[in-house]
Design an enzyme around this catalytic site. Sequence first.
Site, PDB file in Angstrom:
ATOM      1  N   ASP A   1       7.451   1.135  -1.841  1.00 34.67           N
ATOM      2  CA  ASP A   1       7.914   0.516  -0.603  1.00 34.67           C
ATOM      3  C   ASP A   1       8.247   1.603   0.416  1.00 34.67           C
ATOM      4  O   ASP A   1       8.903   2.587   0.097  1.00 34.67           O
ATOM      5  CB  ASP A   1       9.152  -0.333  -0.900  1.00 34.67           C
ATOM      6  CG  ASP A   1       9.497  -1.267   0.247  1.00 34.67           C
ATOM      7  OD1 ASP A   1       8.662  -1.409   1.167  1.00 34.67           O
ATOM      8  OD2 ASP A   1      10.591  -1.862   0.218  1.00 34.67           O
TER       9      ASP A   1
ATOM     10  N   CYS B   1       2.660  -7.639   1.063  1.00 33.26           N
ATOM     11  CA  CYS B   1       3.522  -6.720   0.314  1.00 33.26           C
ATOM     12  C   CYS B   1       4.850  -7.457   0.190  1.00 33.26           C
ATOM     13  O   CYS B   1       4.862  -8.602  -0.263  1.00 33.26           O
ATOM     14  CB  CYS B   1       3.628  -5.362   0.998  1.00 33.26           C
ATOM     15  SG  CYS B   1       3.834  -5.405   2.776  1.00 33.26           S
ATOM     16  N   SER B   2       5.945  -6.865   0.578  1.00 35.21           N
ATOM     17  CA  SER B   2       7.211  -7.596   0.549  1.00 35.21           C
ATOM     18  C   SER B   2       7.451  -8.303   1.878  1.00 35.21           C
ATOM     19  O   SER B   2       7.653  -9.510   1.931  1.00 35.21           O
ATOM     20  CB  SER B   2       8.372  -6.657   0.230  1.00 35.21           C
ATOM     21  OG  SER B   2       9.586  -7.371   0.124  1.00 35.21           O
ATOM     22  N   ALA B   3       7.393  -7.547   2.975  1.00 29.14           N
ATOM     23  CA  ALA B   3       7.578  -8.141   4.303  1.00 29.14           C
ATOM     24  C   ALA B   3       6.251  -8.513   4.955  1.00 29.14           C
ATOM     25  O   ALA B   3       6.224  -9.297   5.903  1.00 29.14           O
ATOM     26  CB  ALA B   3       8.338  -7.170   5.205  1.00 29.14           C
ATOM     27  N   GLY B   4       5.157  -7.941   4.464  1.00 28.78           N
ATOM     28  CA  GLY B   4       3.849  -8.248   5.035  1.00 28.78           C
ATOM     29  C   GLY B   4       3.557  -7.488   6.311  1.00 28.78           C
ATOM     30  O   GLY B   4       2.795  -7.972   7.160  1.00 28.78           O
ATOM     31  N   ILE B   5       4.121  -6.283   6.455  1.00 32.41           N
ATOM     32  CA  ILE B   5       3.874  -5.504   7.671  1.00 32.41           C
ATOM     33  C   ILE B   5       3.579  -4.023   7.394  1.00 32.41           C
ATOM     34  O   ILE B   5       2.745  -3.439   8.057  1.00 32.41           O
ATOM     35  CB  ILE B   5       5.046  -5.617   8.678  1.00 32.41           C
ATOM     36  CG1 ILE B   5       6.379  -5.199   8.046  1.00 32.41           C
ATOM     37  CG2 ILE B   5       5.139  -7.026   9.237  1.00 32.41           C
ATOM     38  CD1 ILE B   5       7.546  -5.210   9.018  1.00 32.41           C
ATOM     39  N   GLY B   6       4.260  -3.403   6.433  1.00 37.62           N
ATOM     40  CA  GLY B   6       4.116  -1.961   6.199  1.00 37.62           C
ATOM     41  C   GLY B   6       2.871  -1.611   5.420  1.00 37.62           C
ATOM     42  O   GLY B   6       1.870  -1.130   5.965  1.00 37.62           O
ATOM     43  N   ARG B   7       2.919  -1.832   4.113  1.00 36.69           N
ATOM     44  CA  ARG B   7       1.767  -1.549   3.263  1.00 36.69           C
ATOM     45  C   ARG B   7       0.580  -2.436   3.636  1.00 36.69           C
ATOM     46  O   ARG B   7      -0.576  -1.987   3.629  1.00 36.69           O
ATOM     47  CB  ARG B   7       2.155  -1.744   1.795  1.00 36.69           C
ATOM     48  CG  ARG B   7       3.079  -0.670   1.268  1.00 36.69           C
ATOM     49  CD  ARG B   7       3.663  -0.974  -0.100  1.00 36.69           C
ATOM     50  NE  ARG B   7       4.839  -1.830  -0.039  1.00 36.69           N
ATOM     51  CZ  ARG B   7       5.627  -2.086  -1.066  1.00 36.69           C
ATOM     52  NH1 ARG B   7       5.356  -1.550  -2.244  1.00 36.69           N
ATOM     53  NH2 ARG B   7       6.685  -2.866  -0.932  1.00 36.69           N
TER      54      ARG B   7
ATOM     55  N   GLN C   1       5.108   0.625   8.981  1.00 32.32           N
ATOM     56  CA  GLN C   1       6.565   0.715   9.087  1.00 32.32           C
ATOM     57  C   GLN C   1       7.111   2.129   9.217  1.00 32.32           C
ATOM     58  O   GLN C   1       8.271   2.299   9.563  1.00 32.32           O
ATOM     59  CB  GLN C   1       7.216   0.040   7.872  1.00 32.32           C
ATOM     60  CG  GLN C   1       7.253  -1.473   7.972  1.00 32.32           C
ATOM     61  CD  GLN C   1       7.980  -2.088   6.802  1.00 32.32           C
ATOM     62  OE1 GLN C   1       7.490  -2.041   5.685  1.00 32.32           O
ATOM     63  NE2 GLN C   1       9.137  -2.655   7.050  1.00 32.32           N
TER      64      GLN C   1
END
EC number: 3.1.3.48
Length: 434
Positions: free
Chosen positions: A181, A215-221, A262
Amino acid sequence: MEIEKEFHRLDQAASWAAIYQDIRHEASDFPCKVAKHPRNKNRNRYRDVSPFDHSRIKLNQGDNDYINASLIKMEEAQRSYILTQGPLPNTCGHFWEMVWEQKSRGVVMLNRVMEKGSIKCAQYWPRKEEKEMFFEDTNLKLTLISEDIKSYYTVRQLELENLTTQETREILHFHYTTWPDFGVPESPASFLNFLFKVRESGSLNPEYGPVVVHCSAGIGRSGTFCLVDTCLLLMDKRKDPSSVDVKQVLLEMRKYRMGLIQTADQLRFSYLAVIEGAKFIMGDASVQEQWKELSNEDLDPPPEHTPPPPRPPKRTSEMHNGRMHEHAEFFPKHQVVEEEIRCSVSTAEETVSDGRVFSSVPLITDSTSQDTEIRRRTVGENLHVTAHKEESKSESVEEDDENMMTTWKPFLVNICMFTFLTAGAYLCYRVCFH
């Protein structure tokens, strides 16, 4: 190549943080009224990551069409993606409803369910031991057909069935298992090997619906994955591949979903991956085999949860028979009780690297009164055993004191007798001769 020159210029000037801040300031900002509606609060994993109203995916079933997911349409590249958050326990059915309604064939997952002790995503697909999952709220059934586990990713073949129409579809689940993350993959080679596995499956082809990436938030990875794929597509389509501007492509993608990429490190890695991937676009077919070799995908995967190393035994000292003895204390007092209590407590809070803490919907765990009673009884028994050990230890210390007195008693008696006789002789001498 122009992108390579730009990369070296930014590297030498250490300007990645600056260019990342420029992107943040230049990025589009659109309304997110539906996401902010009170009734949708429990459908958002993070309160500051919401889909724009104009690009959000709408569900067709039920009286609430909201899901935290965005459609990103890159017209020139002729590629569409659905970027979404990691499903919550109460949105797993909505997730698969979206996959069904959008006719998606591929799901790309770039996180683990549990990362650094925090739940990043619900377990929304069946494990090997259960094989099937039912989603009663959307009347869907999901079956695990096969699983191919590599060192850093897993490919699952799933069957999604609409129980209303009895229709079934094959879904391919591409799970990258070693991408941290807020971090970057091990190398551009391993990332590109994974990306090309997704491409070769046909899941990104236009005859299917948009690939679902999360991913978790759907923006970084997720943003990193889509940015690299889009840039490589544009390089392949344009007459002048060097004309692709990574920053402008990212700003275009941010018109559809906020916050894509991110960190400055993720931006830098995107440049590296595009530069490496461009070798294949420029006609060097051998690099794909090199990526596979460098990725070491055939090694054994790391364990799902790596336990911390055991603590060294505590050194204690005690007096025994007049001598000091050292011994290792392998089971500190109350350790068993503390571990038992700790295991029965869970939290649904998630912490991200900038220090913010977000509360997500808590996972629902099945427990019975019998389990609770067993846990209480175990803790009670452990407390009783600990108290008994303390009592035994106290008695042992008293016995040691008695043994010490027995050992020293004859010696002390002799000293007293000698002192008494000496004092008596001295008194007789004083009386008789003076």
